[in-house]
Design an enzyme around this catalytic site. Structure first.
Site, short mmCIF file in Angstrom:
data_model
loop_
_atom_site.label_atom_id
_atom_site.label_comp_id
_atom_site.label_asym_id
_atom_site.label_seq_id
_atom_site.Cartn_x
_atom_site.Cartn_y
_atom_site.Cartn_z
N TYR A 144 4.78 4.19 13.43
CA TYR A 144 5.93 3.36 13.80
C TYR A 144 7.04 4.21 14.43
O TYR A 144 7.78 3.72 15.27
CB TYR A 144 6.50 2.64 12.57
N LYS A 154 -7.53 6.92 6.30
CA LYS A 154 -8.76 7.08 7.09
C LYS A 154 -9.00 8.58 7.29
O LYS A 154 -8.91 9.10 8.41
CB LYS A 154 -8.63 6.37 8.44
N ASP A 182 -10.34 0.82 5.83
CA ASP A 182 -11.18 -0.31 6.26
C ASP A 182 -11.95 -0.89 5.08
O ASP A 182 -12.05 -2.11 4.92
CB ASP A 182 -12.12 0.09 7.41
N ASP A 238 1.07 -2.37 6.80
CA ASP A 238 1.43 -3.59 7.53
C ASP A 238 0.23 -4.54 7.56
O ASP A 238 0.35 -5.74 7.26
CB ASP A 238 1.85 -3.21 8.96
N ASP A 263 -0.61 -8.11 5.02
CA ASP A 263 -0.83 -9.46 5.55
C ASP A 263 -2.10 -10.07 4.95
O ASP A 263 -2.14 -11.25 4.60
CB ASP A 263 -0.96 -9.45 7.08
#
Ligand code: IPM
Ligand code: MG
Length: 371
Positions: free
Chosen positions: A143, A194, A227, A251, A255
């Site tokens: 970000y 990751k 993932d 983020d 969701d």
């Protein structure tokens, strides 16, 4: 009587309507609490600030935010501002607040209210009683990493660059927040990154492991690839207690977790800074996880619960008013148990109400609970 200063930043779209209901809740709390008075100030952020001042956050609004005891934030953005320069897009106002207030720890609880278990896209038994806390790093990573740009190459082609960047200290402090929270919950942390693809993931994994060892060895820690974490969230979400992860994965995963609970319109969040070394004072901003939903804005259709629950989080985390926070959460649960639903969580046999009626019903329960 203690007086606390709140800055309300409704922003755009349904943020405005939802904040109106929060203001009513604050007024009610001032009447019933008997021990504190919340004074509120309003300012503009996002598209509303662009329209009025040409920037998504003025210096004076930023100053108010720095001085307030807590900021309650609505939502920003909308297609109306699609064409403004990237640097002054509505979201930049929110990102500036997060960065300049140093709000590195974003707490996103995903709780499934019993009355809403059937509104989830997953089966009831998978989500009933769900209580996950996503701890998202909020002031670092892709970000804010530099360079962040689009350059034109010699052959005329364009190349876009975002930079994922983390330092030891940034990872360590967010890991500590996660371990502290887990200690008060189910004592289990999953750290998602990751490391199989990203250097920042390798460092994240190392620092979380070292912090665990030195700071919170009694908390359960598991490392999970981000993932796989997304997959496990929709396969068997109740295996999770606290998930700590970086800004971008946080983020996305939040969701997904939000939707497990039945609606994005239900989820609050807290963004916290580091406690001041001398005073212990910690800057904080509370906002719903959902966006400004311009398609339904201004029609009394929005679900105000996430913003109201965000104010309840402010009571809990900034003002040490856990009892009052519990009361608001209970009032929300009661309204849902009464069968009242906004459009986003509407189900057969329930009563659909608008934003205002939902806010008023929560206040009614709050008054009863406080009596
Ligand atoms: C969120 C939002 C923001 C983010 C946007 C509005 C900049 O999606 O708070 O999750 O990406 O952090
Ligand atoms: Mg988001």
């Amino acid at each position: 009587m203690a007086t606390h200063q709140l800055l309300l930043l409704p922003g755009d779209g349904i943020g405005v309507e939802a904040m109106h209901e929060v203001a009513n809740i604050i007024e009610t709390l001032n009447k019933v609490s008997g021990k504190v008075v919340f004074e509120t100030e309003h300012d503009l952020v996002g598209g509303a600030a662009i329209d009025a001042h040409g920037v998504p956050l003025t210096e004076s609004a930023l100053k108010k935010a720095l001085n307030a005891d807590a900021v309650i934030f609505g939502a920003v953005g909308g297609s109306k501002w699609d064409d403004v320069a990237y640097e002054i897009r509505p979201e930049a106002g929110l990102l500036r607040l997060r960065k300049d207030l140093g709000l590195f720890a974003n707490l996103r609880p995903a709780i499934c209210y019993p009355a809403l278990a059937d509104a989830s896209s997953l089966k009831r038994e998978l989500v009933e009683g769900l209580d996950i806390m996503i701890v998202r790093e909020l002031t670092g990573g892709v970000y804010f990493g530099e360079p962040k740009e689009i350059v034109t190459l010699e052959n005329g082609e364009k190349r876009a660059i975002d930079t994922q960047l983390y330092t030891t200290h940034e990872i360590e402090r967010i890991a500590k927040v996660a371990f502290d929270l887990a200690g008060k919950r189910q004592n289990k942390v999953h750290s998602a990154e990751k490391r199989n693809v990203m250097k920042s993931g390798v460092l994240w994994n190392e620092v979380v492991t070292a912090t665990h060892k030195s700071y919170a060895p009694s908390v359960g820690l598991e490392h999970i690839l981000a993932d796989n974490c997304a997959m496990q969230l929709v396969r068997n979400p109740k295996q999770f207690d606290v998930i700590v992860t970086d800004n971008l994965f946080g983020d996305v995963l939040s969701d997904a977790a939000a939707m497990l609970t039945g609606s994005l319109g239900m989820l609050p969040s807290a963004s916290l800074g580091a406690p001041d070394e001398k005073t212990g004072r910690r800057l904080s901003l509370y906002e719903p996880v959902h966006g400004s939903a311009p398609d339904i804005a201004g029609q009394d259709l929005a679900n105000p619960i996430a913003t109201i629950a965000s104010f309840a989080m402010a009571l809990r985390y900034t003002f040490n008013m856990g009892q009052e926070a519990d009361m608001i959460d209970q009032a929300i649960a009661n309204v849902l148990a009464d069968g009242l639903r906004t459009a986003d969580i509407m189900q057969d046999g329930m009563t659909q109400v608008g934003t205002k009626a939902m806010g008023a019903a929560i206040i009614k329960h709050l008054e009863t609970l406080a009596a």
